[in-house]
Design a protein around this motif. Structure first.
Motif, PDB file in Angstrom:
ATOM      1  N   TYR A   1       0.870  -1.167  -0.022  1.00 12.07           N
ATOM      2  CA  TYR A   1       0.037   0.024  -0.023  1.00 12.07           C
ATOM      3  C   TYR A   1       1.103   1.410   0.028  1.00 12.07           C
ATOM      4  O   TYR A   1       0.488   2.188  -0.553  1.00 12.07           O
TER       5      TYR A   1
ATOM      6  N   LEU B   1      -5.619  -4.766  -3.625  1.00 11.31           N
ATOM      7  CA  LEU B   1      -5.595  -3.539  -3.171  1.00 11.31           C
ATOM      8  C   LEU B   1      -7.249  -2.906  -3.036  1.00 11.31           C
ATOM      9  O   LEU B   1      -7.733  -3.019  -4.270  1.00 11.31           O
ATOM     10  N   HIS B   2      -7.499  -2.415  -2.054  1.00 10.78           N
ATOM     11  CA  HIS B   2      -8.942  -1.770  -1.855  1.00 10.78           C
ATOM     12  C   HIS B   2      -8.428  -0.462  -1.327  1.00 10.78           C
ATOM     13  O   HIS B   2      -7.920  -0.070  -0.103  1.00 10.78           O
ATOM     14  N   ALA B   3      -9.377   0.832  -2.065  1.00 12.37           N
ATOM     15  CA  ALA B   3      -9.030   2.159  -1.445  1.00 12.37           C
ATOM     16  C   ALA B   3      -9.494   2.192  -0.028  1.00 12.37           C
ATOM     17  O   ALA B   3      -9.026   3.166   0.516  1.00 12.37           O
TER      18      ALA B   3
ATOM     19  N   SER C   1      -6.940   1.286   2.886  1.00 15.57           N
ATOM     20  CA  SER C   1      -5.861   2.176   3.441  1.00 15.57           C
ATOM     21  C   SER C   1      -5.685   3.628   3.140  1.00 15.57           C
ATOM     22  O   SER C   1      -6.250   3.972   1.909  1.00 15.57           O
TER      23      SER C   1
ATOM     24  N   TYR D   1      -4.238   5.752  -0.377  1.00 14.78           N
ATOM     25  CA  TYR D   1      -5.008   6.075  -1.628  1.00 14.78           C
ATOM     26  C   TYR D   1      -5.155   7.551  -1.613  1.00 14.78           C
ATOM     27  O   TYR D   1      -5.723   8.326  -0.429  1.00 14.78           O
TER      28      TYR D   1
ATOM     29  N   GLY E   1     -10.337   7.633  -3.820  1.00 16.52           N
ATOM     30  CA  GLY E   1      -9.772   6.050  -4.234  1.00 16.52           C
ATOM     31  C   GLY E   1      -8.657   6.060  -5.468  1.00 16.52           C
ATOM     32  O   GLY E   1      -8.652   5.045  -5.848  1.00 16.52           O
ATOM     33  N   SER E   2      -8.067   7.115  -5.801  1.00 19.02           N
ATOM     34  CA  SER E   2      -7.161   6.923  -6.988  1.00 19.02           C
ATOM     35  C   SER E   2      -5.626   6.798  -6.259  1.00 19.02           C
ATOM     36  O   SER E   2      -5.407   6.983  -5.176  1.00 19.02           O
ATOM     37  N   ARG E   3      -4.959   6.162  -7.148  1.00 20.19           N
ATOM     38  CA  ARG E   3      -3.332   5.925  -6.854  1.00 20.19           C
ATOM     39  C   ARG E   3      -2.707   5.764  -8.172  1.00 20.19           C
ATOM     40  O   ARG E   3      -3.186   5.080  -9.094  1.00 20.19           O
TER      41      ARG E   3
ATOM     42  N   ASP F   1       2.036   0.066  -9.011  1.00 18.02           N
ATOM     43  CA  ASP F   1       1.652  -1.343  -9.064  1.00 18.02           C
ATOM     44  C   ASP F   1       1.924  -2.085 -10.177  1.00 18.02           C
ATOM     45  O   ASP F   1       1.672  -3.224 -10.357  1.00 18.02           O
TER      46      ASP F   1
END
Length: 160
Positions: A86, A123-125, A128, A131, A135-137, A142
């Motif tokens: 994360y 991975l889930h916004a 953690s 993000y 919910g962007s990353r 990755d």
């Protein structure tokens, strides 16, 4: 080295790694916990704070990877791998594990293989704060197909 001595050395190494993670996280030192359970206690104490932070200090990365690789229990090495994925990105975690596979001791190579599986955690916004809002990353964190290919090639070459 006898199996008992090898296991004892592995437990001491993992305790040292878990202690370093706890120190860097400013967590209790768990001196009152019996040594046989101290490493797992420290790992448990670090798990939630690691996942709750949007950013982890750079100096923590190597310690998280060492703890993951030296954790003798394949069910728990995820406690170190998941927060690293994360915070630092799957690509960086997989690259570090690939380095252990290529240059580590036999025990580190086996630990890297256990941790490799955990590094593919979905991975889930909402899991953690790493993000961004909404919910962007950054997808570059990755992207790891090339690292996966290198992993497979390294395994293939080591099997010869």
């Amino acid at each position: 080295m006898a199996d008992d001595e090898h296991n004892e050395a592995a437990v001491r190494t993992f305790l040292s790694c878990a202690t370093e993670v706890a120190r860097l996280m400013d967590l209790e030192d768990a001196a009152d916990v019996p040594e046989t359970r101290r490493a797992r206690h420290l790992a448990h104490a670090a798990r939630k704070p690691l996942l709750e932070r949007a950013h982890l200090p750079e100096e923590l990365f190597a310690s998280l990877m060492a703890a993951a690789v030296h954790d003798p229990d394949p069910s728990f090495c995820r406690w170190f791998v998941e927060p690293a994925v994360y915070a630092f990105g799957r690509r960086r975690v997989l690259t570090a594990l690939l380095d252990y596979l290529r240059t580590g001791t036999d025990a580190e190579q086996a630990g890297a293989e256990r941790a490799w599986y955990c590094a593919h955690v979905p991975l889930h916004a909402d899991r953690s704060p790493a993000y961004a809002p909404g919910g962007s990353r950054d997808p570059a964190l990755d992207e790891s197909l090339d690292v996966r290919d290198e992993w497979q090639e390294t395994l293939r070459l080591s099997a010869k």
